[in-house]
Design an enzyme around this catalytic site. Sequence first.
Site, PDB file in Angstrom:
ATOM      1  N   CYS A 164      42.372  42.254  41.809  1.00  0.00           N
ATOM      2  CA  CYS A 164      41.600  40.970  41.772  1.00  0.00           C
ATOM      3  C   CYS A 164      40.977  40.808  42.926  1.00  0.00           C
ATOM      4  CB  CYS A 164      42.823  39.881  41.711  1.00  0.00           C
ATOM      5  SG  CYS A 164      44.241  40.029  40.735  1.00  0.00           S
ATOM      6  N   ASP A 165      41.184  41.382  44.139  1.00  0.00           N
ATOM      7  CA  ASP A 165      40.569  40.839  45.424  1.00  0.00           C
ATOM      8  C   ASP A 165      39.782  41.856  46.102  1.00  0.00           C
ATOM      9  OD1 ASP A 165      41.462  38.169  44.702  1.00  0.00           O
ATOM     10  OD2 ASP A 165      43.435  38.465  45.821  1.00  0.00           O
TER      11      ASP A 165
ATOM     12  N   CYS B  85      47.209  41.222  45.006  1.00  0.00           N
ATOM     13  CA  CYS B  85      46.516  41.727  43.949  1.00  0.00           C
ATOM     14  C   CYS B  85      45.361  42.407  44.311  1.00  0.00           C
ATOM     15  CB  CYS B  85      46.079  40.912  42.905  1.00  0.00           C
ATOM     16  SG  CYS B  85      45.310  41.597  41.357  1.00  0.00           S
TER      17      CYS B  85
END
Length: 320
Positions: free
Chosen positions: A137-138, A134
């Site tokens: 997200c990261d 992701c």
Amino acid sequence: MSEHVPVLIAGSGCAGHTAAIYAARADLKPLVLEGNEPGGQLSLTSDVENFPGFPEGINGFDLVENMKKQAQRFGARYQYGFISKVEPGSPLRCTTDGGEVITCDALIVASGARARRLNVPGEDELFGRGVSSCATCDGAFYRDMEIAVVGGGDSACEEALFLTRFASKVHLLHRRDSLRASKIMQDRTLSHEKIQVHWNTVVESVHGSPEKGVEYLQLQKDGKPEQLKISGLFLGIGHIPNTEFLRGVCELDEEGYLVTQLGKTNGENVKTNVPGIFGCGDVVDKRYRQAITAAGMGCKAAMDAEHMLAERKAEAVAGH
Ligand code: NAP
């Protein structure tokens, strides 16, 4: 604990929320089990530019949250958890991961699909510690670092492009010599100054440690071994349908996708081989896999469930 609901919806991505909006507006009081990834894959997407009605684009998380609020406004209920077992019958008997039994007259499966893994040494050990599926997200963890994305489809290109916001350089590793992604995504990816595409490149193993994260990849490039120093590896290699709980219950295809009656007349394509179980979204559809097509199928599933329940009611009245 046990309860009965007319319509149970498994999954809370675009398909599940849309089914919930239609079922709730038909006064079927749907209960939505949000699944392993509330909001589905769209909630991990940064900008959605192709959902009609948003000329400037919309953040994926905001889009699914809006859908949820819309369903709740008409009385849909939401609950954490997922179905671990389904027993066919009338009513259908579903057991949740928490051991709760929920019976329902119609089950709408909108459980989606999850990111595929490479299955190479080092990947599992470093997942969440330098290996990610992701970018949204990261990505911000890799400011001014060199990172790699593996895959050649729209997801890989989207991840690579998104990651250029943070990384100093993004290596796109693809096992073939041409991308599968749509033309517009290919053009953006191939012309981006921060993205270097490595053709005919296979990731053989991921190296590093849980403390230091990913340090380098062992590659096979044009058939020759090569090492690539990077700080993070993002997987963009497709998806696996979340149908484990339907194994032995519904017909699944060889890749595990839920089989519905695609190709039937009148655009009917959400009924499974089990009466009362309907399928919609990415758990069924490996061809289009778009937010808008998932939403469309969610609508069809709720309308077909409503139709089935009305028919059963009419039959019950006629039988008395
Ligand atoms: P995909 O189109 O199936 O592409 C998967 C990519 O990963 C392919 O390039 C494939 O290589 C590669 N791959 C698969 N298994 C691999 C392995 N074990 N090792 C190395 N490479 C591997 O999946 P996707 O990119 O997730 O897209 C799925 C669908 O969602 C598509 O319809 C796409 O259009 C849509 N989507 C749209 C958007 C958008 O419109 N913004 C964004 C994301 C996704 P090969 O090419 O060699 O098979």
